[in-house]
Scaffold this active site. Sequence first.
Site, PDB file in Angstrom:
ATOM      1  N   ARG A   1      11.024  -0.892  11.133  1.00  0.00           N
ATOM      2  CA  ARG A   1       9.894  -0.571  12.004  1.00  0.00           C
ATOM      3  C   ARG A   1       9.835  -1.513  13.196  1.00  0.00           C
ATOM      4  O   ARG A   1      10.098  -2.702  13.049  1.00  0.00           O
ATOM      5  CB  ARG A   1       8.577  -0.661  11.202  1.00  0.00           C
ATOM      6  CG  ARG A   1       8.124   0.690  10.661  1.00  0.00           C
ATOM      7  CD  ARG A   1       6.984   0.590   9.683  1.00  0.00           C
ATOM      8  NE  ARG A   1       5.819  -0.146  10.165  1.00  0.00           N
ATOM      9  CZ  ARG A   1       4.674  -0.251   9.495  1.00  0.00           C
ATOM     10  NH1 ARG A   1       4.547   0.355   8.321  1.00  0.00           N
ATOM     11  NH2 ARG A   1       3.660  -0.938   9.985  1.00  0.00           N
TER      12      ARG A   1
ATOM     13  N   ARG B   1      -0.615  -8.808  13.419  1.00  0.00           N
ATOM     14  CA  ARG B   1      -1.174  -7.892  12.404  1.00  0.00           C
ATOM     15  C   ARG B   1      -1.941  -8.668  11.336  1.00  0.00           C
ATOM     16  O   ARG B   1      -2.996  -8.225  10.878  1.00  0.00           O
ATOM     17  CB  ARG B   1      -0.038  -7.085  11.756  1.00  0.00           C
ATOM     18  CG  ARG B   1       0.459  -5.968  12.671  1.00  0.00           C
ATOM     19  CD  ARG B   1       1.866  -5.525  12.335  1.00  0.00           C
ATOM     20  NE  ARG B   1       2.002  -4.956  11.004  1.00  0.00           N
ATOM     21  CZ  ARG B   1       3.175  -4.774  10.398  1.00  0.00           C
ATOM     22  NH1 ARG B   1       4.293  -5.114  10.998  1.00  0.00           N
ATOM     23  NH2 ARG B   1       3.212  -4.250   9.198  1.00  0.00           N
TER      24      ARG B   1
ATOM     25  N   ARG C   1     -10.183   0.258   8.626  1.00  0.00           N
ATOM     26  CA  ARG C   1      -9.679  -1.086   8.918  1.00  0.00           C
ATOM     27  C   ARG C   1     -10.696  -1.916   9.677  1.00  0.00           C
ATOM     28  O   ARG C   1     -10.420  -3.081   9.991  1.00  0.00           O
ATOM     29  CB  ARG C   1      -8.456  -0.961   9.806  1.00  0.00           C
ATOM     30  CG  ARG C   1      -7.155  -1.158   9.111  1.00  0.00           C
ATOM     31  CD  ARG C   1      -6.127  -0.890  10.175  1.00  0.00           C
ATOM     32  NE  ARG C   1      -4.907  -1.571   9.977  1.00  0.00           N
ATOM     33  CZ  ARG C   1      -3.846  -1.009   9.395  1.00  0.00           C
ATOM     34  NH1 ARG C   1      -3.906   0.184   8.902  1.00  0.00           N
ATOM     35  NH2 ARG C   1      -2.731  -1.672   9.307  1.00  0.00           N
TER      36      ARG C   1
ATOM     37  N   LYS D   1       0.841  -1.216   0.000  1.00  0.00           N
ATOM     38  CA  LYS D   1       0.000   0.000   0.000  1.00  0.00           C
ATOM     39  C   LYS D   1       0.872   1.261   0.000  1.00  0.00           C
ATOM     40  O   LYS D   1       0.692   2.151  -0.811  1.00  0.00           O
ATOM     41  CB  LYS D   1      -0.915   0.012   1.249  1.00  0.00           C
ATOM     42  CG  LYS D   1      -1.806  -1.206   1.379  1.00  0.00           C
ATOM     43  CD  LYS D   1      -2.707  -1.132   2.600  1.00  0.00           C
ATOM     44  CE  LYS D   1      -1.989  -1.252   3.934  1.00  0.00           C
ATOM     45  NZ  LYS D   1      -1.378  -2.581   4.205  1.00  0.00           N
TER      46      LYS D   1
ATOM     47  N   ARG E   1      11.696  -5.365   5.277  1.00  0.00           N
ATOM     48  CA  ARG E   1      11.422  -3.957   4.916  1.00  0.00           C
ATOM     49  C   ARG E   1      12.357  -2.994   5.662  1.00  0.00           C
ATOM     50  O   ARG E   1      12.680  -3.208   6.821  1.00  0.00           O
ATOM     51  CB  ARG E   1       9.976  -3.599   5.263  1.00  0.00           C
ATOM     52  CG  ARG E   1       9.719  -2.088   5.098  1.00  0.00           C
ATOM     53  CD  ARG E   1       8.275  -1.731   5.095  1.00  0.00           C
ATOM     54  NE  ARG E   1       7.582  -2.197   6.280  1.00  0.00           N
ATOM     55  CZ  ARG E   1       6.268  -2.117   6.429  1.00  0.00           C
ATOM     56  NH1 ARG E   1       5.525  -1.601   5.482  1.00  0.00           N
ATOM     57  NH2 ARG E   1       5.707  -2.573   7.529  1.00  0.00           N
TER      58      ARG E   1
HETATM   59  P1  AP5 Z   1       4.747  -1.588   1.943  1.00  0.00           P
HETATM   60  O1  AP5 Z   1       4.355  -0.846   0.714  1.00  0.00           O
HETATM   61  O2  AP5 Z   1       5.502  -0.848   2.971  1.00  0.00           O
HETATM   62  O3  AP5 Z   1       3.486  -2.357   2.577  1.00  0.00           O
HETATM   63  P2  AP5 Z   1       2.129  -1.830   3.204  1.00  0.00           P
HETATM   64  O4  AP5 Z   1       1.009  -2.482   2.492  1.00  0.00           O
HETATM   65  O5  AP5 Z   1       2.131  -0.341   3.285  1.00  0.00           O
HETATM   66  O6  AP5 Z   1       2.226  -2.538   4.615  1.00  0.00           O
HETATM   67  P3  AP5 Z   1       2.205  -1.939   6.095  1.00  0.00           P
HETATM   68  O7  AP5 Z   1       3.029  -2.856   6.945  1.00  0.00           O
HETATM   69  O8  AP5 Z   1       2.559  -0.497   6.109  1.00  0.00           O
HETATM   70  O9  AP5 Z   1       0.726  -2.134   6.438  1.00  0.00           O
HETATM   71  P4  AP5 Z   1       0.116  -2.173   7.814  1.00  0.00           P
HETATM   72  O10 AP5 Z   1      -1.290  -2.072   7.451  1.00  0.00           O
HETATM   73  O11 AP5 Z   1       0.495  -3.328   8.652  1.00  0.00           O
HETATM   74  O12 AP5 Z   1       0.796  -0.923   8.578  1.00  0.00           O
HETATM   75  P5  AP5 Z   1       0.303   0.550   8.873  1.00  0.00           P
HETATM   76  O13 AP5 Z   1       1.467   1.419   8.883  1.00  0.00           O
HETATM   77  O14 AP5 Z   1      -0.839   0.891   8.009  1.00  0.00           O
HETATM   78  O15 AP5 Z   1       5.590  -2.873   1.463  1.00  0.00           O
HETATM   79  C1  AP5 Z   1       6.051  -3.840   2.390  1.00  0.00           C
HETATM   80  C2  AP5 Z   1       7.401  -4.410   1.938  1.00  0.00           C
HETATM   81  O16 AP5 Z   1       7.224  -5.162   0.733  1.00  0.00           O
HETATM   82  C3  AP5 Z   1       8.451  -3.335   1.611  1.00  0.00           C
HETATM   83  O17 AP5 Z   1       9.683  -3.787   2.016  1.00  0.00           O
HETATM   84  C4  AP5 Z   1       8.372  -3.205   0.081  1.00  0.00           C
HETATM   85  O18 AP5 Z   1       9.602  -2.789  -0.477  1.00  0.00           O
HETATM   86  C5  AP5 Z   1       8.005  -4.631  -0.332  1.00  0.00           C
HETATM   87  N1  AP5 Z   1       7.164  -4.665  -1.543  1.00  0.00           N
HETATM   88  C6  AP5 Z   1       6.148  -3.813  -1.874  1.00  0.00           C
HETATM   89  N2  AP5 Z   1       5.588  -4.175  -3.045  1.00  0.00           N
HETATM   90  C7  AP5 Z   1       6.273  -5.296  -3.468  1.00  0.00           C
HETATM   91  C8  AP5 Z   1       6.153  -6.135  -4.625  1.00  0.00           C
HETATM   92  N3  AP5 Z   1       5.240  -5.892  -5.588  1.00  0.00           N
HETATM   93  N4  AP5 Z   1       7.006  -7.178  -4.727  1.00  0.00           N
HETATM   94  C9  AP5 Z   1       7.962  -7.426  -3.743  1.00  0.00           C
HETATM   95  N5  AP5 Z   1       8.107  -6.653  -2.635  1.00  0.00           N
HETATM   96  C10 AP5 Z   1       7.273  -5.605  -2.498  1.00  0.00           C
HETATM   97  O19 AP5 Z   1      -0.257   0.373  10.360  1.00  0.00           O
HETATM   98  C11 AP5 Z   1       0.631   0.094  11.428  1.00  0.00           C
HETATM   99  C12 AP5 Z   1      -0.135  -0.020  12.728  1.00  0.00           C
HETATM  100  O20 AP5 Z   1      -0.780   1.232  13.036  1.00  0.00           O
HETATM  101  C13 AP5 Z   1      -1.275  -1.061  12.765  1.00  0.00           C
HETATM  102  O21 AP5 Z   1      -0.800  -2.353  13.073  1.00  0.00           O
HETATM  103  C14 AP5 Z   1      -2.157  -0.479  13.862  1.00  0.00           C
HETATM  104  O22 AP5 Z   1      -1.644  -0.739  15.140  1.00  0.00           O
HETATM  105  C15 AP5 Z   1      -2.054   1.035  13.627  1.00  0.00           C
HETATM  106  N6  AP5 Z   1      -3.091   1.522  12.695  1.00  0.00           N
HETATM  107  C16 AP5 Z   1      -2.886   2.138  11.493  1.00  0.00           C
HETATM  108  N7  AP5 Z   1      -4.055   2.448  10.907  1.00  0.00           N
HETATM  109  C17 AP5 Z   1      -5.041   2.014  11.751  1.00  0.00           C
HETATM  110  C18 AP5 Z   1      -6.457   2.016  11.703  1.00  0.00           C
HETATM  111  N8  AP5 Z   1      -7.120   2.527  10.640  1.00  0.00           N
HETATM  112  N9  AP5 Z   1      -7.140   1.477  12.753  1.00  0.00           N
HETATM  113  C19 AP5 Z   1      -6.501   0.966  13.823  1.00  0.00           C
HETATM  114  N10 AP5 Z   1      -5.155   0.918  13.936  1.00  0.00           N
HETATM  115  C20 AP5 Z   1      -4.426   1.434  12.900  1.00  0.00           C
HETATM  116 MG    MG Z   2       2.229   1.072   4.862  1.00  0.00          MG
END
Ligand code: AP5
Ligand code: MG
Length: 214
Positions: A160, A171, A88, A13, A127
Amino acid sequence: MNLLIMGPPGAGKGTQAEVLVKELGIVHISTGDMFRNAIKDGTEMGMKAKEYMDKGELVPDEVVIGMVKERIGFADCENGFLLDGFPRTVEQAQALDVSLEELNIKLDGVINIVVPEEKLMARLTGRRVCKGCGASYHVIFNPPKTEAVCNSCRGELYQRSDDNEESVGTRLRAYQDKTQPLIEYYKKKGYLVNVDGDQDIDLVLKSILEAFAK
Ligand code: AP5
Ligand code: MG
Ligand code: ZN
């Protein structure tokens, strides 16, 4: 254009959002990034969120909903936004519907990045994220040109605190239990666009842009 980008942790994402917002001239709103900034700034909300995030659990709805409601009312959202990581839960999605209606904003689509679950752990534990601009890299799949240094802002890369096997496991379960039902929610509303996220990063971007190039 007002879009949502969904998918499990590690689906790509943030990686896609970084380029998409430049292509479309819209703002990137990532609730995860907002919480990480609040933690860096040492705010009360940040400290509360950190307890949940480090374990891989969702931050309570009332905290997230208020934060997003305020953010989408800012003037820089007038040309459009890409919401990443929100909603979410069904409760968050319903609250978003109400806020959008109040602001007279229409959604143009929901991008759902589909990746087989067994690929996600390796993506997340490998990552590295830029301290300066938040760009995501991967030690194997998307390495920076210079080790541990961001290509675009020369910032330092870090891992992270929730990218360890235990937190990732929690997660993934939180995603299955609480977030996956939103696929059906947005499908019923006719917004859902499924994109194959199990291909090269630039091909994922191409698929997304093709879906919205009308
Ligand atoms: P990346 O693009 O960073 O992945 P992502 O989908 O953004 O994954 P996140 O880990 O950021 O999602 P998340 O939902 O767990 O975390 P968030 O920060 O939102 O890519 C991942 C890796 O893969 C990278 O190394 C990249 O290079 C690689 N990659 C990408 N595309 C690729 C491809 N095509 N092929 C190969 N490799 C690839 O949330 C974190 C925390 O915040 C949550 O756990 C929760 O505690 C809290 N939080 C955030 N939002 C909410 C909400 N709405 N409600 C409640 N809690 C929340
Ligand atoms: Mg992300
Ligand atoms: Zn950077």
